[in-house]
Design an enzyme around this catalytic site. Sequence first.
Site, PDB file in Angstrom:
ATOM      1  CE  LYS A  53     -12.234   2.296   1.457  1.00 31.91           C
ATOM      2  NZ  LYS A  53     -11.625   3.329   2.279  1.00 31.91           N
ATOM      3  CD  GLU A 113      -3.275   0.410   2.113  1.00 32.48           C
ATOM      4  OE1 GLU A 113      -2.856   0.257   3.275  1.00 32.48           O
ATOM      5  OE2 GLU A 113      -4.481   0.445   1.847  1.00 32.48           O
ATOM      6  CG  HIS A 153       7.733 -29.646   0.323  1.00 33.54           C
ATOM      7  ND1 HIS A 153       8.331 -30.863   0.016  1.00 33.54           N
ATOM      8  CD2 HIS A 153       8.502 -29.078   1.283  1.00 33.54           C
ATOM      9  CE1 HIS A 153       9.395 -31.021   0.784  1.00 33.54           C
ATOM     10  NE2 HIS A 153       9.523 -29.950   1.556  1.00 33.54           N
TER      11      HIS A 153
HETATM   12  O1  PA5 Z   1      -3.348   1.704   5.899  1.00 28.76           O
HETATM   13  C1  PA5 Z   1      -4.470   2.183   5.763  1.00 28.76           C
HETATM   14  O2  PA5 Z   1      -4.674   3.391   5.877  1.00 28.76           O
HETATM   15  C2  PA5 Z   1      -5.670   1.315   5.471  1.00 28.76           C
HETATM   16  O3  PA5 Z   1      -5.322  -0.014   5.319  1.00 28.76           O
HETATM   17  C3  PA5 Z   1      -6.681   1.412   6.594  1.00 28.76           C
HETATM   18  O4  PA5 Z   1      -6.086   0.994   7.785  1.00 28.76           O
HETATM   19  C4  PA5 Z   1      -7.917   0.587   6.307  1.00 28.76           C
HETATM   20  O5  PA5 Z   1      -8.492   0.978   5.094  1.00 28.76           O
HETATM   21  C5  PA5 Z   1      -8.939   0.738   7.423  1.00 28.76           C
HETATM   22  O6  PA5 Z   1      -9.267   2.090   7.582  1.00 28.76           O
HETATM   23  P1  PA5 Z   1      -9.998   2.600   8.868  1.00 28.76           P
HETATM   24  O7  PA5 Z   1      -9.128   2.386  10.026  1.00 28.76           O
HETATM   25  O8  PA5 Z   1     -10.248   4.048   8.598  1.00 28.76           O
HETATM   26  O9  PA5 Z   1     -11.291   1.812   8.999  1.00 28.76           O
END
Ligand code: PA5
Length: 445
Positions: free
Chosen positions: A419, A284, A305
């Site tokens: 989303k 990410e 394996h």
């Molecule tokens: O690293 C990030 O920002 C995302 O993976 C969030 O943690 C994830 O989308 C969850 O978001 P939130 O904590 O706002 O529910």
Amino acid sequence: MIKVDDTAVYGAIQWEQVAAMDPRLKVAWETLQKGTGAGNGFLGWVRLPEQYDRAEFARIQKAARKIQSDSQVLVVIGIGGSYLGARAVVELIQSANYNLKQKNTPDLYFTGNTLSTDAVLETLELIGDRDFSVNVISKSGTTTEPAIAFRIFRAALERKYGRTEAARRIYATTDRAKGALKTLADAEGYETFVVPDDVGGRYSVLTAVGLLPIAVSGIDIEALMQGAADGMADFGQANLSNPVWQYAGVRNVLYESGKKIEVLGCYEPNFRFMAEWWKQLYGESEGKNGKGIFPASVELTADLHSMGQYIQEGERMLFETVVDFRHPRGRLVMEADGENLDGLNFLAGKDLKFVCDQGMLGTRLAHVDGGVPNLVIQAEAVEPYCVGQLIYFFELACGLSGYLLGVNPFNQPGVEAYKKNMFGLLGKPGYEALGAELKKRLRER
Ligand code: PA5
């Protein structure tokens, strides 16, 4: 102390290439440390191990003790950065079999990370008649998966205990001031913990996001934070003797030489969710603008394996990083067998750790011979202190690596696309036009 062994990458790349990274590493390091780069509003994690809110930390420990005393189960609701860190640390230090063990701490069920009906129903079934509490974690307070799960588990709590007692069993970890979860928590009087504004989800394991569930499982969170704090000091040098620089530098040289996939492996099966946490952290942070190393993982030796074939002989765009914990908690010595029908007497008197180390060395040589450069990150042991160091090491190397790559390592614009579509298809107010357009596209397919 974390060490990086990069000796097995120098068939594929030259040391001079890594040394030539030095000026770029210096710029990226200063950008990170001085907070002058893209995403600099999200650098709170850099000094967090020293500068965390001690009063809140004490409240986390108090809440963990209360949950341990009044609950047989803690349901932890969250997704992405609000999920993976806690699960990773609990599984690595306590065990992937934590819930199956005889213990005096509550079982932990992680949910809110799925839209699967069967998975949610199974969690409700697993709780059964037992006393439980809920820790709902969402920085934004608006993420769909955890919000849906919270509605379901909050209703289950209220049915079992009534609204007033349910409210005493709900712990909300969210933004200090805004978001639907914060509004709800304030209205209902839930105990709340803060995700600091300047710490993004995937860098938040050492905040209440990770610390409350980790503490409930009985892990020493002070030792975890101390390890991270000592990591801050250990990884302070602005040169290539810093293991953070070595890891970030080498993986970027490998990437630029065509190695587009990094496979993270570990010989501890309990590391599986640490690898999931690492994949989110790096995937990410770096995967944007058409760039980024694709993070993958294997469990060793099990996956030798299965995926071992591909690693050895498949397309040559891989490099491998192995996390090696030097000291197991116990010892297992192979015994001699009078009949030796399995032919294993040549191992009699040998420690299983010794056997594992030979497997690791042999695998490393084989993969390097097959054209897969190999990095080793050495940690001392699977103990809270060392795991805290390792977490901080990976976070710091990720921020540095992202700036080396030339991306903003602290945003995730790509996550919005699915989303928006989902909201459109579900008919969420404000998304009607998009929903109509998407439904038309689906009909025309
Ligand atoms: O690293 C990030 O920002 C995302 O993976 C969030 O943690 C994830 O989308 C969850 O978001 P939130 O904590 O706002 O529910």
